[in-house]
Design a protein around this motif. Structure first.
Motif: not given
Lengths: 111, 389
Positions: B306, B358, B310
């Motif tokens: 993640m 993600a 990001n």
């Protein structure tokens, strides 16, 4: 070289490998140096290459089954080996095992 | 004497320093005793040739020195060999699979079959050598470190399904799935198809159940991916933007994008991420019962994924090309971009991949949390019946 001969040779080596250690330990109940030990074993019918024997002696000594000392004989320094007390106990146990294997095989291979 | 000294000097170089003098002294005595015995037999001194023959009987210095060395005298021992051989077969299959993709994609992209074939064979051979080398290096390490892998002693029957790979019908004579065999030899093609479908369902179900299989595949894929990432193996599929267009993708806004710079920035984070995956798999192989450890690893891997997604979306050189700021925005962007069919623009495809990563990371974290808090019986870790005492 015929394949059967090769196979026989490799099986024979496999069969002998374990018994060589036993032979070496038994012969070293009396103190000997490498060269005479090899001759004694050969006279008993256990031919052994130097390149096998010496590393084996060294290994057995590291394992505490043999003791060795350098001494001069015939104007040359030689390394004499003999069985340690731990080696004697181990030899007795291995011999008992050997006899039991031998007896079993005798029974199995009887016609 | 010169010959003996030279021989002993060579053996000495090859011996461990601590034991060198001791071993050489003993070896010298052995050689001299042997020569003396021979001389006594012949009643004269030995010629150089005869001395050399005695030394040859003692053995080549490499062999003689090796016998004194401690540790295994092999790269892959008999215990590990079947596993090593299997890994090499898997490597062959993976490389073949990659080469076929390279051949196909390169033929479509460049339109030149011969060149594509050359590329496919080239990458196939170099990739295979790297994979085999890696398997051998791993085996060498295992032999010397005496690593204990509980799988070797505690494998379970349901874990064995990953070996079904070995029975893929390479020659059309492999063992038939149990369900197909049960249908008997004289059944109709329709029955056979049904039996094969049942066997495939069974295989999928068991594959899900096997943690060992998933650990092994995770290691295999992570290694292949990492090797590609660090440039040790190549999949030369896309060489230019024309190639990309022939594959149905339009670089569009990303036409002049500096991929090399992005690769450099991400190099170590991605290597670290893959290392995390391999580490988890290794732990799963060493102690398959450590459910909480596996959960913790899952959380770490999910968080890393993640964080990576990001960063790519908000702070990387790709950020400027991400034209959506919400999940709905992303869906609208993707829908309008893909509406007119191929060639599809590259930027929304990458956006989708990042969003997918993600989401994958999020599920990994949730799965990890589940493993941490749920009773082992619920997660398939039935420690009450199966865990060894």
């Amino acid at each position: 070289m015929n394949p059967d001969g090769d196979l026989y040779e490799s099986l024979r080596l496999e069969l002998r490998r374990g018994s060589l250690t036993l032979g070496v330990l038994a012969r070293l109940r009396t103190e000997r140096y490498g060269y005479t030990l090899r001759q004694a074993l050969a006279a008993d019918g256990l031919e052994m290459e130097e390149s096998t024997l010496y590393p084996l002696l060294r290994r057995l000594e590291t394992q505490g089954l043999l003791v060795s000392e350098w001494r001069e004989e015939d104007k040359r320094k030689k390394r004499f080996y003999r069985l340690s007390p731990a080696g004697e106990a181990m030899l007795e146990r291995l011999l008992a095992e050997w006899r039991s294997i031998s007896a079993s095989l005798e029974k199995i291979t009887q016609p | 004497m010169k010959l003996i000294d030279e021989y002993l000097r060579t053996v000495g170089i090859l011996l461990p320093r601590a034991q060198r003098d001791d071993i050489i002294a003993e070896l010298r005595d052995t050689i001299l005793s042997r020569i003396e015995a021979r001389e006594e037999e012949l009643g004269r001194a030995l010629t150089d040739d005869e001395t050399e023959a005695v030394l040859r009987e003692i053995g080549h210095p490499l062999v003689v020195a090796a016998r004194y060395r401690e540790g295994p005298q092999h790269v892959v021992g008999p215990t590990l060999y079947p596993y090593w051989l299997f890994a090499v077969k898997v490597a062959c299959a993976i490389q073949l699979f990659i080469s076929v993709i390279v051949l196909f994609a390169h033929t479509v992209a460049s339109g030149n079959f011969n060149q594509a074939l050359g590329q496919a064979i080239g990458t196939g051979i170099s990739g295979l050598l790297v994979l085999i080398g890696l398997a051998t290096a791993a085996a060498w390490l295992f032999e010397r470190q005496k690593l204990s892998v509980s799988y070797f002693d505690r494998w379970r029957v349901r874990d064995l399904r990953f070996l079904d790979f070995a029975a893929w019908d390479w020659d059309g004579r492999g063992p038939r799935p149990a369900a197909a065999s049960a249908a008997g030899p004289a059944c109709s093609p329709a029955d056979n198809r049904e039996a094969r479908r049942a066997a495939r369902r069974d295989w999928r179900r068991r594959r899900r159940a096997s943690r060992t299989a998933s650990a092994i595949w995770a290691v295999v894929w992570a290694i292949v991916f990492t090797l590609w990432w660090v440039g040790a193996i190549h999949f030369p599929i896309i060489g230019s933007q024309d190639d990309l267009r022939r594959l149905g993708v339009d670089a569009g806004t990303l036409a002049g994008f500096n991929w090399t710079a992005l690769h450099q920035t991400l190099f170590w984070p991605v290597v670290g991420y893959e290392a995390l995956i391999v580490l988890q798999a290794v732990f799963m192989l060493i102690s398959p019962w450590a459910v909480r450890l596996r959960g913790a690893f899952d959380i770490a891997i999910g968080v890393a994924l993640m964080a990576l997604a990001n960063w790519l979306w908000t702070s990387s050189s790709l950020t400027a090309f991400m034209e959506a700021h919400s999940f709905t925005g992303l869906l609208v962007w993707v829908e309008t971009s893909f509406r007119y069919g191929p060639p599809l623009p590259l930027a929304p495809m990458i956006a989708l991949a990042i969003a997918g990563a993600a989401l994958g990371g999020l599920f990994k974290v949730l799965g990890g949390l589940w493993l941490l808090i749920a009773p082992p019986v619920w997660t398939g870790y039935r420690d009450a019946e199966e865990q060894p005492a």
